[in-house]
Design a protein around this motif. Structure first.
Motif, PDB file in Angstrom:
ATOM      1  N   LEU A  22       0.831  -1.201   0.000  1.00  0.00           N
ATOM      2  CA  LEU A  22       0.000   0.000   0.000  1.00  0.00           C
ATOM      3  C   LEU A  22       0.866   1.252   0.000  1.00  0.00           C
ATOM      4  O   LEU A  22       2.004   1.230   0.466  1.00  0.00           O
ATOM      5  N   SER A  23       0.292   2.337  -0.475  1.00  0.00           N
ATOM      6  CA  SER A  23       0.973   3.629  -0.412  1.00  0.00           C
ATOM      7  C   SER A  23       0.531   4.372   0.841  1.00  0.00           C
ATOM      8  O   SER A  23      -0.458   3.992   1.490  1.00  0.00           O
ATOM      9  N   VAL A  24       1.225   5.443   1.158  1.00  0.00           N
ATOM     10  CA  VAL A  24       0.829   6.264   2.298  1.00  0.00           C
ATOM     11  C   VAL A  24      -0.560   6.860   2.050  1.00  0.00           C
ATOM     12  O   VAL A  24      -1.346   7.019   2.997  1.00  0.00           O
ATOM     13  N   GLN A  25      -0.901   7.142   0.806  1.00  0.00           N
ATOM     14  CA  GLN A  25      -2.243   7.643   0.479  1.00  0.00           C
ATOM     15  C   GLN A  25      -3.302   6.567   0.713  1.00  0.00           C
ATOM     16  O   GLN A  25      -4.401   6.874   1.157  1.00  0.00           O
ATOM     17  N   ASP A  26      -2.961   5.310   0.410  1.00  0.00           N
ATOM     18  CA  ASP A  26      -3.895   4.206   0.647  1.00  0.00           C
ATOM     19  C   ASP A  26      -4.225   4.080   2.132  1.00  0.00           C
ATOM     20  O   ASP A  26      -5.353   3.731   2.495  1.00  0.00           O
ATOM     21  N   LEU A  27      -3.249   4.354   2.988  1.00  0.00           N
ATOM     22  CA  LEU A  27      -3.476   4.239   4.427  1.00  0.00           C
ATOM     23  C   LEU A  27      -4.526   5.225   4.932  1.00  0.00           C
ATOM     24  O   LEU A  27      -5.098   5.030   6.002  1.00  0.00           O
ATOM     25  N   LYS A  28      -4.823   6.264   4.141  1.00  0.00           N
ATOM     26  CA  LYS A  28      -5.805   7.281   4.525  1.00  0.00           C
ATOM     27  C   LYS A  28      -7.213   6.953   4.041  1.00  0.00           C
ATOM     28  O   LYS A  28      -8.168   7.659   4.370  1.00  0.00           O
ATOM     29  N   LEU A  29      -7.347   5.877   3.266  1.00  0.00           N
ATOM     30  CA  LEU A  29      -8.640   5.540   2.672  1.00  0.00           C
ATOM     31  C   LEU A  29      -9.612   4.963   3.692  1.00  0.00           C
ATOM     32  O   LEU A  29      -9.230   4.245   4.617  1.00  0.00           O
ATOM     33  N   THR A  30     -10.902   5.275   3.479  1.00  0.00           N
ATOM     34  CA  THR A  30     -11.998   4.714   4.273  1.00  0.00           C
ATOM     35  C   THR A  30     -12.866   3.874   3.343  1.00  0.00           C
ATOM     36  O   THR A  30     -12.509   3.641   2.192  1.00  0.00           O
ATOM     37  N   LEU A  31     -14.017   3.487   3.824  1.00  0.00           N
ATOM     38  CA  LEU A  31     -14.963   2.743   2.998  1.00  0.00           C
ATOM     39  C   LEU A  31     -16.048   3.666   2.436  1.00  0.00           C
ATOM     40  O   LEU A  31     -17.247   3.395   2.544  1.00  0.00           O
ATOM     41  N   GLY A  32     -15.622   4.746   1.857  1.00  0.00           N
ATOM     42  CA  GLY A  32     -16.554   5.661   1.203  1.00  0.00           C
ATOM     43  C   GLY A  32     -17.546   6.257   2.182  1.00  0.00           C
ATOM     44  O   GLY A  32     -17.171   6.824   3.192  1.00  0.00           O
ATOM     45  N   ASP A  33     -18.839   6.104   1.862  1.00  0.00           N
ATOM     46  CA  ASP A  33     -19.904   6.678   2.681  1.00  0.00           C
ATOM     47  C   ASP A  33     -20.292   5.800   3.870  1.00  0.00           C
ATOM     48  O   ASP A  33     -21.129   6.183   4.671  1.00  0.00           O
ATOM     49  N   PRO A  35     -19.862   3.915   7.505  1.00  0.00           N
ATOM     50  CA  PRO A  35     -19.130   4.233   8.741  1.00  0.00           C
ATOM     51  C   PRO A  35     -17.846   3.401   8.791  1.00  0.00           C
ATOM     52  O   PRO A  35     -17.903   2.171   8.755  1.00  0.00           O
ATOM     53  N   SER A  36     -16.711   4.070   8.810  1.00  0.00           N
ATOM     54  CA  SER A  36     -15.438   3.347   8.845  1.00  0.00           C
ATOM     55  C   SER A  36     -14.323   4.290   9.252  1.00  0.00           C
ATOM     56  O   SER A  36     -14.427   5.500   9.072  1.00  0.00           O
ATOM     57  N   ASN A  37     -13.284   3.697   9.773  1.00  0.00           N
ATOM     58  CA  ASN A  37     -12.080   4.470  10.010  1.00  0.00           C
ATOM     59  C   ASN A  37     -11.176   4.302   8.791  1.00  0.00           C
ATOM     60  O   ASN A  37     -11.639   3.835   7.754  1.00  0.00           O
ATOM     61  N   THR A  38      -9.917   4.674   8.890  1.00  0.00           N
ATOM     62  CA  THR A  38      -9.018   4.545   7.742  1.00  0.00           C
ATOM     63  C   THR A  38      -8.293   3.209   7.788  1.00  0.00           C
ATOM     64  O   THR A  38      -8.254   2.536   8.833  1.00  0.00           O
ATOM     65  N   ILE A  39      -7.683   2.845   6.674  1.00  0.00           N
ATOM     66  CA  ILE A  39      -6.849   1.642   6.657  1.00  0.00           C
ATOM     67  C   ILE A  39      -5.734   1.791   7.683  1.00  0.00           C
ATOM     68  O   ILE A  39      -5.425   0.863   8.423  1.00  0.00           O
TER      69      ILE A  39
END
Length: 141
Positions: A22-33, A35-39
């Motif tokens: 994963l990239s550092v940007q991927d670590l900031k991703l959530t599950l869209g709309d 309820p979720s935290n980030t990777i």
């Protein structure tokens, strides 16, 4: 007991392999709309559980949750924390004569790590990210 430790080490390796892809940007991703935290916050929980359950095994009692991973904005820091939290298991746990309580902590940690694998699969699919080869082989994703 060797089988539990082997399974923990395999789970730790899978987690580290996925995060390394994963990239550092991927670590900031959530599950869209949804309820979720980030990777990255999922990884924070994994590291904290590893560190906390190791302390529980060492002390033969739960001493609380803590996590040394403080910088989710640095991919190298996240990877270092994953490795630093798995190395003590690889080095010291095998030499202990474990009690039933300590063994239960190890099983609980294994369940926790694998539960996060299921969550990470959702994050990977939800964000259309590619799985590492080891995850394709282990989980047929």
């Amino acid at each position: 007991m060797k089988i539990v430790i082997d399974r923990l080490n395999a789970a730790f390796s899978l987690t580290e392999d996925l995060v390394s892809s994963l990239s550092v940007q991927d670590l900031k991703l959530t599950l869209g709309d949804l309820p979720s935290n980030t990777i990255g916050e999922q990884i924070w929980c994994i590291v904290g559980a590893r560190e906390s359950y190791l302390q529980a095994v060492i002390h033969n009692d739960w001493v609380g949750f803590s996590c040394s991973l403080t910088d989710l904005g640095s991919h190298s820091h996240v990877m270092d924390s994953l490795k630093d939290s798995s190395n003590p298991f690889k080095k010291s746990i095998q030499s202990l004569d474990l009690t039933a309580k300590q063994t239960d902590y190890l099983f609980t940690l294994l369940e926790h790590e694998i539960q996060h694998h299921g969550q990470l699969i959702r994050y990977m699919y939800g964000n259309k990210l590619l799985f590492s080869k080891s995850w394709n082989e282990r989980y047929t994703v």
